[in-house]
Every structure is written in C-alpha cells, then in structure tokens.
Design a protein around this motif. Sequence first.
Motif, PDB file in Angstrom:
ATOM      1  N   ILE A 182      44.246  63.593  37.197  1.00 14.94           N
ATOM      2  CA  ILE A 182      44.008  63.415  35.762  1.00 14.94           C
ATOM      3  C   ILE A 182      42.507  63.370  35.467  1.00 14.94           C
ATOM      4  O   ILE A 182      42.044  63.865  34.433  1.00 14.94           O
ATOM      5  CB  ILE A 182      44.698  62.127  35.260  1.00 14.94           C
ATOM      6  N   ILE A 183      41.740  62.790  36.386  1.00 16.57           N
ATOM      7  CA  ILE A 183      40.282  62.725  36.202  1.00 16.57           C
ATOM      8  C   ILE A 183      39.692  64.118  36.060  1.00 16.57           C
ATOM      9  O   ILE A 183      38.828  64.365  35.213  1.00 16.57           O
ATOM     10  CB  ILE A 183      39.631  61.981  37.393  1.00 16.57           C
ATOM     11  N   GLN A 184      40.173  65.048  36.891  1.00 19.95           N
ATOM     12  CA  GLN A 184      39.591  66.391  36.841  1.00 19.95           C
ATOM     13  C   GLN A 184      40.257  67.274  35.789  1.00 19.95           C
ATOM     14  O   GLN A 184      39.805  68.392  35.542  1.00 19.95           O
ATOM     15  CB  GLN A 184      39.679  67.059  38.212  1.00 19.95           C
ATOM     16  N   ALA A 185      41.337  66.790  35.163  1.00 25.02           N
ATOM     17  CA  ALA A 185      41.979  67.551  34.089  1.00 25.02           C
ATOM     18  C   ALA A 185      41.274  67.268  32.766  1.00 25.02           C
ATOM     19  O   ALA A 185      41.888  66.954  31.751  1.00 25.02           O
ATOM     20  CB  ALA A 185      43.462  67.201  34.009  1.00 25.02           C
ATOM     21  N   ASP A 186      39.987  67.374  32.806  1.00 23.47           N
ATOM     22  CA  ASP A 186      39.118  67.193  31.645  1.00 23.47           C
ATOM     23  C   ASP A 186      38.079  68.298  31.718  1.00 23.47           C
ATOM     24  O   ASP A 186      37.504  68.543  32.789  1.00 23.47           O
ATOM     25  CB  ASP A 186      38.452  65.813  31.701  1.00 23.47           C
ATOM     26  N   MET A 187      37.855  68.986  30.626  1.00 26.93           N
ATOM     27  CA  MET A 187      36.986  70.165  30.673  1.00 26.93           C
ATOM     28  C   MET A 187      35.593  69.840  31.195  1.00 26.93           C
ATOM     29  O   MET A 187      34.996  70.629  31.925  1.00 26.93           O
ATOM     30  CB  MET A 187      36.914  70.821  29.295  1.00 26.93           C
ATOM     31  N   GLY A 188      35.086  68.675  30.846  1.00 25.91           N
ATOM     32  CA  GLY A 188      33.762  68.303  31.326  1.00 25.91           C
ATOM     33  C   GLY A 188      33.761  67.977  32.804  1.00 25.91           C
ATOM     34  O   GLY A 188      32.975  68.526  33.584  1.00 25.91           O
ATOM     35  N   MET A 189      34.667  67.090  33.224  1.00 23.09           N
ATOM     36  CA  MET A 189      34.746  66.707  34.631  1.00 23.09           C
ATOM     37  C   MET A 189      35.158  67.881  35.508  1.00 23.09           C
ATOM     38  O   MET A 189      34.724  68.007  36.657  1.00 23.09           O
ATOM     39  CB  MET A 189      35.742  65.557  34.804  1.00 23.09           C
TER      40      MET A 189
END
Length: 560
Positions: free
Chosen positions: A402-409
């Motif tokens: 979920i942490i990496q399922a962010d466009m920035g991360m």
Amino acid sequence: MSFMKNLVSGTNFDPDSLNALQKVTLRAVVMSFLFYGLVAIEGMIMRMVQVGPGAPIPDMFSHPDHYFSIMTVHPIVGIFGSTYQLVFGAFMFLVPYLTKKPLYSVKLANYVWLLITVGTALAWIAAFVWQYAPLYTLYWPLPADTAQFQVTGGIVFIIGVALIMIGTLGFIYNIYATIFARVGVHKDKTTKELLISGFGIDGMLNLWHKLTGRPPYSKEPALALPVVAIFRGTVDTFLDAIVILSAGILVLVYLIFDASGNPLSVASVDALLYKNYFWWGLDLVADGLVLIYVAGSWYLLATLITGQKLFMENVARAALMLELLVSWMVWSHHLLADQGQPEMMKLVSGEMVTAFELLTQGLALFITLVTLWKARPLKMTFELKYLLGGLVGFGLAVPAAIIQADMGMNRVLHNTQWIIGAHVHIALIVGLYMTLYSAVYVLWPIVTNNTKLYSHKLSSAHFWLHLIGGIGMGAFMGMAGLDGMLRRHLYVNGEFDTWMILAAICGSMLLIAWALFLLNIIMSVGLKGLIGIFMPAKDPTASYGIDQEIEPADDPAFAQ
C-alpha cells in the motif's frame, strides 16, 4: 529405528494404503517442494552475485546473460512450479474432503501436476541452456526480441509456460466439475444455489436480511466457507491462465515467423496496451487468487485448529464476493510509474482501489485472529505456529504494498529492491508459504494415513529458520531498495554489499530450513515410500472422509 532404516523405510508410512486421491495429492506436493529447493538455490545465487567480486560462486553466474536468465525463470519456478503445485494439490484434496464428494477426475489431476512439472522444467531449460532472459513480466517487445535472445530458447520457454497454463485450466475444470456434481450432500442442490454460495452472495444477503430485520437468507449455505474461497479464487485463476496463455501465443507467433525468415514488426503491438492486458491477468495471481486462497486457508485452518465456528462468517463470505470486484480493478498500481498510463487509471485503479485491499485482507486477518482468540487456551501446535507466521507475513507485506501504491512513493520505490523484497518476498515466503506449511501439517495425518512425523525438533528448527530468514531477507532487500538499489540491475562491484550480505545470510537460513523440512519428510515416509507415492494406487477411491470424519488438529503426532 536407525537413521538408515528411517531413510529407506520411514516411520510407519505405507504407500500401498493410500487411495488414488491421497497419492495424486502427495505427488503434487513432492514436486512443489523440489521446485521450491531449486528456486531457493536460484535466489541464493542472485544474492551472492550482488554481494560482489568476493562471493564464493563461479564467475559464470556473474555474467549478465546468465544472471538475467536466472532472474527470468526464478519467479516462474517459484510461483508456478512450486506454489501452484502445492495449492492445486491441496485444493484437489480439500474440495472433495469438504464437500463429501469424490474428485471429478483423478486422471485429470495427474495430468495437472505432470503438465505443470514439464512446463516449469522447459521454462527453466530455456533460461539455462539458451539464456532466454526477457524477465518474467515479458514486457513487449522483449520476449519477441530475437536480436537479444535466441529463437529456440524463446519457443521452448513459451511452450513451457503454455503447458503450465493448460495444466492450470485442467485444475480449474476439475475443481468446478467436483463442486457442481449433483451427488452426496449436493444431490438436491440446484446450480443456482451452488453459484450463489460459491460467489459469497448468500453471505451478503444474510447480512442484508439481518440489517433489515428479516430471517437469514440461508441458514445452511450450500458450500462451506473454505470451498467458497476456492471457488472464488479459481475464477481469477482462470482469467489469469487465459491472459498469460494468449500473451504466450502472441509471442510464439512472432518467434515462429522470425524462425521462418519472415519476421513480423513488433511495432504492430502497442506496448502500453499489451502491458495493461498482461498485468491485468498477472495481477490476478498476486492480488486476486493468492489473497483469496490465503483468506480461505486461514478460515479453514482457524476452524480446524480451534474446533469452533468462524467469527463473523457471513462477513467473511461477503468479503470474498467484494474481493471479486477489487481484484479485477487493481492492476494499474503496477503501471504508476509509466508515463503513458492515463492519470485517471493511476488514481482510481492504482491508488484508490488498491488501498481497498488493506481492508479486505485486514478483515480476513482480523476474523482469523478473533476466531483463534475466542478459542483460548490453545496448544501451540505446529499448524498453529505456522498459521500465525503466515498472518505475520501478510501483516508486513500488504502495508508495504500500500505504501508504494501511491504515485509519489511509487516513483521512488517501484523499480527498486523494496518492492521485490519488502513486499513480494515477504508476502510469498513468509505469508503464503507459512500458511501452506500450516496446511501441510494439518493435512499430513489425513493424506498419509496417520504417518508419524520423524522429528519435532527438525520441524521447530524449520519454523524459526524460515520465519526469521524470510522476514530478514525481505527486510534487508527492502532497505537496499530505500538506498536506491534497482531490482532489474546487476551490481558486480559490491555497491550495496552490506545489505546484500545480510540478505544472503537470511537467504541461507531459508535454504537450510528447506533442507531440514525435506529431510524430516523423507525420514518420515522413507525413500521407498517416496517412490511408492508415484506408483499406481491399489485403491482407486477419489474421495476421503465420506464415511468417517477425522479431525486433523487433534492428531497427537503434531502436539508438542
């Protein structure tokens, strides 16, 4: 009994006493753990290469062609050769066992493990002999790039993958044919009732009826909850098989035309469209069938271990139905870093829907833990320890995703060791495999007719080495990713040697754990018994437990 006698004859295992269903289950399990050993060795080779020039391995492994061929086939062997075999073998036993019906076809079940075994072997041979290395994601046009890779290797690889998918389709047919068979307890059930129960719709209707003050829609659902999870997860298994098989056919067509001297233009296939199609199918493995199969396994294990009814069963059934929609809409988180991917797809599919998986998987974890908690005190048997280990694994891996399922991360993390270490390896090695090991210990007395386990000490050593090694390797790989270590890059000068040395140490623990587990199983069944598993069954029965119920969690062989 002496070591040699155990090695040859086992403890009290008698392969001749096994029926056809038990034998075909054990055949798939044996092949699964052999492929697991191969994939563990491959992983250690890659870890050692990344340590740097001082690593005690032959120079050939550091050559880019060889290294990337290992990287290509490593997940094929691990996911399909090992995990699929173990899951399919277990489910082709559990569905007849839980529905009190015979398996539709033992012959088809034998073809399933044979096709997956041969297909995995061909894919591995293509990588080892011809060094076919387009990486397992097969991003277009890499798999059809004959300037980099030999046509023969590509054809052998694709044929291998195709055989795996054909075997998968055989498993799917066998499962659904068994579930929909109008015999036994389902003799008077309609197809509609089985479909409603299989998709978890009855759970949603029960919840709705409760909220509106009406009697339950179904007091006795047609299918047990674990069977619902298998039913639901197999939908994604089917879609995934179709996508990968069709993508393989496309690649095969290009390779055959190239071999005939009439190459086709790779520009005719839109790379981004292909990537979306391929990842929609491939993600049904990672975010569809794995999560659903695992949730169903947790529910089954929790009820067998505790002997109690599952907490919030209707909610669990409804959640499996909800996961149907979620798993079909999350693939775009794999394309968050792709510049050409539409922003709205990144936002909705890649971020918003993906975040919903934290709820569905968290709910499954919560229901399982509460079921265990309400049954206290519980004896810390091996099946319970491994189940808890599996819960820990997904408790770590899902938030990492979920942490990496962010466009920035995602821009920072996606192509680094973080995703493959902190997310994928912890999810598979710790979350999935420890859940599967729990199932192995639960089913062991049933499938082997109460064969005594050779050594509890070996089982304990395996548990701790696997748990610590799996979490440690994934964590150290993830830390290297945070420092900028790419996941599809070959480092030969020890740029990240500290993290890679630590990851290699933990990887060694995993390899030792596998060796101890394998030794324990071989010493329990013996080499004669191992050979006997692959001999034709004298008893053609394709079911188990219809006349007599057995509670595997109560078996004294697995109590400490």
